[in-house]
Design an enzyme around this catalytic site. Structure first.
Site, mmCIF file in Angstrom:
data_model
loop_
_atom_site.group_PDB
_atom_site.id
_atom_site.type_symbol
_atom_site.label_atom_id
_atom_site.label_comp_id
_atom_site.label_asym_id
_atom_site.label_seq_id
_atom_site.Cartn_x
_atom_site.Cartn_y
_atom_site.Cartn_z
ATOM 1 N N LEU A 1 3.768 0.540 4.404
ATOM 2 C CA LEU A 1 2.532 0.220 5.107
ATOM 3 C C LEU A 1 2.046 1.327 6.038
ATOM 4 C CD1 LEU A 1 3.269 -3.540 5.847
ATOM 5 C CD2 LEU A 1 2.053 -2.530 3.909
ATOM 6 N N CYS A 2 2.647 2.504 5.950
ATOM 7 C CA CYS A 2 2.203 3.645 6.756
ATOM 8 C C CYS A 2 0.988 4.300 6.113
ATOM 9 C CB CYS A 2 3.319 4.684 6.877
ATOM 10 S SG CYS A 2 4.551 4.260 8.090
ATOM 11 N N HIS A 3 0.066 4.721 6.960
ATOM 12 C CA HIS A 3 -1.116 5.437 6.477
ATOM 13 C C HIS A 3 -0.766 6.897 6.219
ATOM 14 C CE1 HIS A 3 -2.865 2.024 8.673
ATOM 15 N NE2 HIS A 3 -3.896 2.152 7.849
ATOM 16 N N GLU B 1 6.291 9.122 11.519
ATOM 17 C CA GLU B 1 6.524 10.468 10.993
ATOM 18 C C GLU B 1 7.605 11.178 11.800
ATOM 19 O OE1 GLU B 1 2.865 9.019 9.250
ATOM 20 O OE2 GLU B 1 3.611 8.951 11.304
ATOM 21 N N ASP C 1 24.571 15.129 4.160
ATOM 22 C CA ASP C 1 24.710 15.529 2.759
ATOM 23 C C ASP C 1 25.372 16.896 2.618
ATOM 24 O OD1 ASP C 1 24.165 15.407 -0.154
ATOM 25 O OD2 ASP C 1 22.810 17.065 0.329
#
Length: 158
Positions: A75-77, A114, A128
């Site tokens: 749901l992020c723009h 973000e 990683d």
């Protein structure tokens, strides 16, 4: 669910309509850390990780993560990001690496997600790159530290 903007009256998730919001300058800072064995930190600082320069790769991964936030979080723009900067600081007292991401835009919605994504992806990349020698590492304390701009104004974590 009246206070949650990502849900309609029936409780269904939807992307918030920001078309009527004013365009303003916005900034968000997120922080987090990767805790690890002292030997793992020494390996990173000494440039001895088999996969390469851990901090440089994690910095780039964090930048890429910020740019891909709308692809990862439903749901992020998608936003026109104007700045992404990451600081990755080895800390022997942790022991581990402290991560801070600053993200800026001029738009109709904020860049908190973000900044949080940048920190998270940088932390995952550190894990990683050195998991072969330290599987017990912990990604920790990921949080919004600061945001400014928009209708809700300024926030500073305590």
């Amino acid at each position: 669910m009246s206070g949650l903007t990502h849900f309609d009256a029936q409780g269904a998730a939807h992307m918030v309509d920001v078309s009527d919001k004013e365009v303003t300058d916005r900034v968000a800072i997120a922080r987090g850390a990767v805790r690890m064995a002292p030997e793992t930190l020494a390996m990173i600082e000494g440039g001895r990780a088999k996969k390469g320069d851990v901090l440089a790769v994690a910095r780039l991964a964090g930048i890429m993560g910020a740019k891909k936030t709308a692809d990862l979080i439903p749901l992020c723009h998608p936003l026109p990001i104007t700045k992404v900067a990451l600081e990755l600081v080895p800390d022997a007292d942790l022991p581990g690496v402290r991560i801070e991401a600053t993200v800026k835009t001029s738009g109709q919605t904020g860049v908190e997600m973000e900044a949080l994504t940048a920190v998270s992806v940088a932390a995952l990349t550190i894990y990683d790159m050195v998991k072969a020698v330290d599987k017990a590492m912990q990604l920790t304390d990921i949080r919004l530290a600061f945001k400014d701009g928009g209708k809700s104004g300024r926030f500073e974590a305590e």
